[in-house]
Motif scaffolding. Structure first.
Motif, PDB file in Angstrom:
ATOM      1  N   PHE A   1       0.777  -1.249   0.000  1.00 59.96           N
ATOM      2  CA  PHE A   1       0.000   0.000   0.000  1.00 59.96           C
ATOM      3  C   PHE A   1       0.792   1.273   0.000  1.00 59.96           C
ATOM      4  O   PHE A   1       1.844   1.420  -0.530  1.00 59.96           O
TER       5      PHE A   1
ATOM      6  N   LYS B   1      -8.984   5.692   7.152  1.00 60.07           N
ATOM      7  CA  LYS B   1      -8.494   4.811   6.097  1.00 60.07           C
ATOM      8  C   LYS B   1      -6.967   4.785   6.090  1.00 60.07           C
ATOM      9  O   LYS B   1      -6.339   3.747   5.890  1.00 60.07           O
TER      10      LYS B   1
ATOM     11  N   ALA C   1      -5.800   2.604   8.806  1.00 60.22           N
ATOM     12  CA  ALA C   1      -6.019   1.199   8.444  1.00 60.22           C
ATOM     13  C   ALA C   1      -4.932   0.727   7.482  1.00 60.22           C
ATOM     14  O   ALA C   1      -4.388  -0.373   7.620  1.00 60.22           O
ATOM     15  N   ALA C   2      -4.596   1.587   6.523  1.00 58.17           N
ATOM     16  CA  ALA C   2      -3.559   1.204   5.559  1.00 58.17           C
ATOM     17  C   ALA C   2      -2.222   1.024   6.270  1.00 58.17           C
ATOM     18  O   ALA C   2      -1.494   0.054   6.029  1.00 58.17           O
TER      19      ALA C   2
ATOM     20  N   THR D   1      -2.311  -2.240   8.284  1.00 58.25           N
ATOM     21  CA  THR D   1      -2.186  -3.444   7.458  1.00 58.25           C
ATOM     22  C   THR D   1      -0.748  -3.639   7.031  1.00 58.25           C
ATOM     23  O   THR D   1      -0.221  -4.748   7.038  1.00 58.25           O
TER      24      THR D   1
ATOM     25  N   THR E   1     -14.130   1.369   9.293  1.00 57.06           N
ATOM     26  CA  THR E   1     -13.125   1.400   8.239  1.00 57.06           C
ATOM     27  C   THR E   1     -11.826   0.750   8.708  1.00 57.06           C
ATOM     28  O   THR E   1     -11.108   0.122   7.936  1.00 57.06           O
TER      29      THR E   1
ATOM     30  N   LYS F   1     -12.376  -2.891   8.337  1.00 59.58           N
ATOM     31  CA  LYS F   1     -12.558  -3.263   6.936  1.00 59.58           C
ATOM     32  C   LYS F   1     -11.232  -3.445   6.202  1.00 59.58           C
ATOM     33  O   LYS F   1     -11.028  -4.433   5.516  1.00 59.58           O
ATOM     34  N   TYR F   2     -10.347  -2.499   6.354  1.00 54.18           N
ATOM     35  CA  TYR F   2      -9.100  -2.563   5.582  1.00 54.18           C
ATOM     36  C   TYR F   2      -7.987  -3.330   6.272  1.00 54.18           C
ATOM     37  O   TYR F   2      -6.880  -3.410   5.753  1.00 54.18           O
ATOM     38  N   THR F   3      -8.244  -3.824   7.444  1.00 52.44           N
ATOM     39  CA  THR F   3      -7.207  -4.632   8.089  1.00 52.44           C
ATOM     40  C   THR F   3      -7.672  -6.085   8.225  1.00 52.44           C
ATOM     41  O   THR F   3      -7.091  -6.855   8.970  1.00 52.44           O
TER      42      THR F   3
ATOM     43  N   ASN G   1     -13.478  -7.855   3.557  1.00 52.40           N
ATOM     44  CA  ASN G   1     -12.670  -7.004   4.424  1.00 52.40           C
ATOM     45  C   ASN G   1     -11.196  -7.364   4.299  1.00 52.40           C
ATOM     46  O   ASN G   1     -10.750  -8.393   4.806  1.00 52.40           O
TER      47      ASN G   1
ATOM     48  N   MET H   1      -7.187  -5.620   2.385  1.00 50.59           N
ATOM     49  CA  MET H   1      -6.601  -4.605   1.525  1.00 50.59           C
ATOM     50  C   MET H   1      -5.768  -5.340   0.482  1.00 50.59           C
ATOM     51  O   MET H   1      -5.174  -6.363   0.788  1.00 50.59           O
TER      52      MET H   1
ATOM     53  N   GLU I   1     -21.479  -2.857  -1.194  1.00 52.62           N
ATOM     54  CA  GLU I   1     -20.517  -1.898  -1.757  1.00 52.62           C
ATOM     55  C   GLU I   1     -21.245  -0.775  -2.484  1.00 52.62           C
ATOM     56  O   GLU I   1     -20.850   0.384  -2.421  1.00 52.62           O
TER      57      GLU I   1
END
Ligand SMILES: [Zn+2]
Length: 1003
Positions: A50, A582, A585-586, A589, A612, A615-617, A670, A672, A758
């Motif tokens: 990412f 977000k 989260a990025a 991750t 969020t 979701k991204y992790t 869920n 990334m 989504e």
């Protein structure tokens, strides 16, 4: 009989429970570890994941933890914070030292505990300017600190806290009128109202997709003609429903009891498994159709999704566990070109010296150590000993080249809100007790690490060094320039620091029991947790009780402007407003941190933003709106315990490979993406599934079959690096009819649900629902056209047997919490929490939620008891319609997230007495179901226990409601009877008619 479900409010008054099935508890996700060698060699380049790539990303292998100060905190001289920048409201111990330890709890009012609301209350006695941190003994706080505060609860000043005191008025949420009334009562009951209690329902026990001749429509269902009766002399391989009335007519000219209903739950396609016995089990991988189109033109006529649902770590029943393989000196056997793992579908040639990759056809050398002679049929002589060549699922022990650092230990880090509402609701107490009770069962002993940060308007760190007898607390009140004191002692080895950890968990609720601080410096606390964890990764569990109000990531009340609803802007309320979430989260991750969010507030907490993080992790959101320990305590205990103790795959990445000519083009769930096709999953567990869609890259496929291989590279809690590999094959076909015959409704519905959710993040709810409807219409229209040539279809709705439940599930998706109705039907937070949860659900769990079980139990309770193994043997599921309810009965509704016991108004008082004891006549909202001293009660409790044990991923709370108790009956049960028409939603009958009408247009 009658349920009198006239106008009930669509929105219940404020909790104790929510109208959403997620009333309390989606499971959390798993935690991932650090840069975990993206399937190292095999998966493409470890690719700088990412966004920003940090300095810790490529740690030198061999260094589990840098010996020196981690860069993030190294600017701190020693562990003392830089003197400037401390707000004058901070507390500190006398003498200005950074932290002191107080060996035993002070008898009274010694060092001011952090909860004294710096900044909000009258100046604390021990006011010490220029001291950023206070070291406070763990233990009950001095009573004088809080009780002496004038005014008791200082009026909070943060945004969004207009009404946070319990007991005070609980205004309804702006934007959510609390007295909404659903228009249109459900249709009246048609089933016999005077019949004997057993004549419950007008539905036949077997619901297939059988059509009846129009002339037979009034026949009793049990005399319904066999399925072939509507066939016009030809053998049809489709099912149909005869819809002979004029669309829109009030008189349905057909028998809706014959409509297909998934009363046996999810039935997986079995013929496919029989045809390909070496495929992995469908619990791990389910294609949307087990027949892959051979051309793009054929694929374009398949209007259903082409893809798969993968649940890489699904729990296997005893005896079917995935075998563990060690390739030893030969190394893992993989294709040189496409990196496919050796599997049952590779072929050996050249007297056993070469093997051909089933995915890319590459001819590979067989390493000497792996060589085996072939028998006359070309099979390896050692085949019986080679599980990787006979089993569709194996787990391979990975050697060091699959690591970019030593496998991380399991790490559990807790970020806990200790503000007023968190302590008052009992959340803090339940959470700490549960964590303590799980310490023995956390995976990974003796390597497991643990740590804690708590927060209200300040951050509290805890030194857990094993040499201490009591944890040492440090308070940081500068939220703008977060630093982490003692970074090496905040995350500690659990077995070494066990005593300190237990002492901490025992004293934490006491310490904050009188906390009146209502602020939430959540964002700064999250940053601090990230700074502590990013050396190693791990699982971060967040317990948040209010809207983040201070520092970075502070959130504001949204959704209180009713004019936004229904407009093109409405969706913005369902996505995070602040990019902070977000971005965090990025970052998490990237450093193998997986986040599970537990949210508890009875007020708006912006789950859209908080979720969020999960979701991204690759994590999970658990939502317990209006948490009260007396009501939701058990649920939290069970779900948190499962989250903490279920087997977790750390620092993982997942890739799914497929044969030449096709590729996976989109992924839904869920996680990334680390590269175009590598899913970063800091932590995965058995409760997580992912959906993906396929595209044909070539105009024409020339192969007979297509292979799929899922590979999950991860670190097991025991410290082993492993690769779990699932392989399957599906035939390539030239016939659209075959694609339909091999369709898997469960998998299709899983993909659709994710696509629809989504869609709600960028469009109106209406649009998201319409998309599903249009997709189903197109697919069934194409199917109709396919058969119209040979058959006179008349006014029948036709569909393949494989898709007989698709229309009903399509309706159910539109009525599920994330998509249903309008703003009055579910709060923003409920919608968002349900959306995050459903994005991760495995197929069976999702189908159960979309079409829950409803069964009658009073007759069964009266029968002489026999023990039961399988609920299916004792209880028959009923259609989800008010028509199924008899007022003389007792029913259980079970959607996998909660149980509702519905007491008919005319239920025998004896039964009610047996089950409820002295409370049998009380208003059921005040009654908790408890075991009574009689056989019937014990039998019922055993049943409920069994239901819960059958699926431990969530702990369904049990709600009681009596027929006619409004509005509870409405939001607990009636509105979830999805076959009925409720407040503007469509009934099953009308839905089928709508679909039919649209299918016939342009047919
Ligand atoms: Zn290959």
């Amino acid at each position: 009989m009658n349920t009198e479900n006239r106008n009930f409010p669509a929105r219940p008054p404020p909790p104790p429970f929510s109208s959403s099935p997620f009333a309390s508890a989606p499971p959390p996700g798993v935690v991932p570890p650090q840069s975990g060698g993206p399937e190292a060699v095999g998966f493409r380049p470890p690719a700088r994941p990412f966004t920003p790539s940090g300095p810790h990303m490529a740690q030198p292998a061999g260094v589990m933890r840098p010996a020196g100060q981690p860069p993030l905190v190294s600017q701190l001289p020693g562990s003392r914070p830089p003197p400037p920048s401390f707000p004058s409201t901070a507390y500190g111990p006398p003498g200005g030292g950074s932290f002191h330890r107080f060996p035993t709890p002070p008898p009274s009012g010694v060092p001011p505990p952090p909860q004294t609301l710096a900044g909000h209350l009258s100046p604390p006695m021990s006011f010490r300017p220029q001291q950023p941190m206070a070291s406070v003994t763990m233990g009950p706080p001095p009573q004088s600190m809080t009780s002496g505060i004038p005014g008791g609860f200082a009026s909070p000043s943060g945004p969004g806290f207009q009404q946070s005191m319990p007991g005070g008025p609980q205004p309804s949420y702006p934007g959510y009128p609390s007295n909404q009334v659903l228009q249109g009562p459900p249709k009246p009951f048609q089933s016999p109202s005077q019949g004997p209690p057993s004549a419950v329902s007008s539905y036949p026990p077997q619901t297939g997709g059988f059509a009846q001749h129009p002339g037979q429509q009034n026949m009793h269902p049990s005399y319904a003609p066999p399925p072939t009766s509507n066939v016009q002399g030809l053998v049809e391989d489709f099912n149909s429903l005869s819809l002979s009335n004029i669309p829109g007519s009030l008189e349905p000219g057909f028998d809706h009891t014959s409509f297909p209903r998934p009363l046996d739950g999810d039935v997986e396609p079995s013929s496919f498994a029989e045809a390909y016995p070496m495929n992995c089990h469908s619990r791990y991988l389910r294609l949307t159709t087990n027949a892959i189109p051979n051309s793009q033109s054929l694929a374009s006529r398949w209007h259903l999704p082409l893809g798969a649902v993968v649940c890489p770590l699904a729990e296997a029943p005893e005896g079917e566990e995935v075998p563990l393989i060690d390739f030893g000196s030969s190394g893992i056997i993989r294709c040189r070109r496409c990196r496919t793992y050796v599997n049952p579908y590779v072929t050996f040639t050249d007297s056993g010296r070469k093997w051909r990759c089933n995915i890319c056809s590459m001819l590979n050398e067989v390493p000497g150590e792996y060589f085996s002679h072939l028998d006359a049929t070309g099979r390896r002589m050692d085949l019986d000993q080679r599980l990787e060549l006979t089993k569709g699922s194996v787990e391979i022990i990975a050697p060091t080249e699959y690591m970019v650092r030593p496998p991380m230990p399991p790490i559990y880090f807790f970020l806990i809100d200790v503000s007023f509402s968190a302590t008052k609701s009992g959340m803090l107490e339940v959470a700490t007790q549960t964590i303590k009770s799980c310490l023995d069962n956390l995976p990974g002993y003796p390597r497991t690490q643990i740590g804690f940060i708590t927060y209200d308007s300040t951050l509290h760190f805890y030194n857990m060094k094993s040499s201490l007898s009591q944890p040492q607390m440090m308070v940081v009140s500068d939220l703008d320039d977060i630093f982490v004191p003692l970074p090496d002692d905040l995350l500690v080895n659990l077995s070494e620091s066990r005593n300190v950890v237990e002492a901490f968990l025992d004293s934490l609720p006491l310490m904050f029991q009188n906390n009146v601080n209502v602020e939430s410096a959540f964002g700064p606390a999250l940053k601090a947790a990230y700074m502590v964890m990013n050396q190693l990764g791990g699982k971060l569990l967040i317990f948040q009780n209010s809207l983040p109000s201070l520092g970075v990531g502070r959130l504001k009340l949204r959704g209180d402007d009713p004019r936004v609803y229904g407009t093109d802007k409405e969706y913005t309320l369902r996505v995070a407003e602040d990019t902070f979430y977000k971005q965090m989260a990025a970052d998490c991750t990237k450093f193998q941190i997986g986040i599970n969010v537990y949210a508890f507030s009875d007020k708006y907490t912006d789950i859209a933003s908080l979720g969020t993080l999960a979701k991204y992790t690759g994590g999970q959101v658990y939502y317990y709106p209006g948490f009260q320990s007396s009501i939701h305590g058990d649920k939290l205990r069970h779900e948190l315990a499962r989250d903490l103790t279920r087997e977790t795959a750390w620092e993982s990445v997942m890739r799914i490979r497929c044969g030449k000519g096709i590729r996976f083009s989109s992924y839904h769930g869920n996680f990334m993406l680390r590269s175009t096709d590598l899913l970063a999953l800091p932590a995965v567990d058995c409760d997580k599934a992912y959906a993906m869609q396929l595209t044909l890259e070539e105009t024409l496929l020339t192969t007979q079959t297509v292979y799929f291989q899922v590979a999950l590279l991860y670190t097991a809690s025991c410290g082993e690096r492993r690769i779990r590999v699932h392989t399957a094959v599906a035939p390539v076909v030239t016939d659209l009819g075959e694609m339909y015959r091999q369709a898997d409704t469960g998998s299709i519905v899983s993909v659709y649900t994710r696509l629809a959710i989504e869609k709600t993040l960028s469009s109106k709810l209406d649009d998201a629902r319409n998309v599903i409807q249009q997709k189903i219409v197109k697919a069934l229209r194409e199917y109709r056209n396919l058969n119209a040539v040979q058959h006179r279809l008349g006014s029948r709705l036709i569909y393949p047997e494989s898709l007989k439940f698709l229309p009903l599930y399509g309706l159910a998706i539109g009525k599920s919490t994330p998509l249903q109705g309008g703003p009055a039907d579910a709060s923003l937070d409920e919608r968002c929490a349900a959306g995050f949860t459903m994005m991760a659900l495995p197929v069976k769990k999702l189908l159960k939620l979309l079409y829950p079980s409803l069964f009658r139990v009073d007759e069964w309770l009266l029968k002489p008891s026999a023990d039961f193994d399988d609920l299916k043997d004792v209880l028959r599921r009923l259609p989800l319609a008010a028509e199924s309810l008899d007022s003389r009965g007792l029913y259980i509704y079970d959607d996998g997230f909660r149980l509702v016991l519905w007491f008919g108004r005319m239920l025998s008082p004896d039964i009610a007495k047996n089950l409820l004891g002295a409370d049998f006549a009380a208003e059921l909202s005040r009654v908790t179901l408890q075991e009574q001293e009689n056989g019937m009660s014990k039998k019922l409790m055993r049943l409920i226990k069994k239901v819960r044990e059958n699926d431990p991923s969530y702990h369904p709370m049990c709600f009681l409601v009596r027929q006619g108790e409004q509005p509870r009956e409405g939001f607990l049960l009636l509105r979830h009877l999805i076959e009925d028409q409720m407040g503007g939603s469509t009934s099953y009958v009308d839905w089928v008619l709508q679909l039919h009408r649209q299918i016939q247009q342009n047919a």
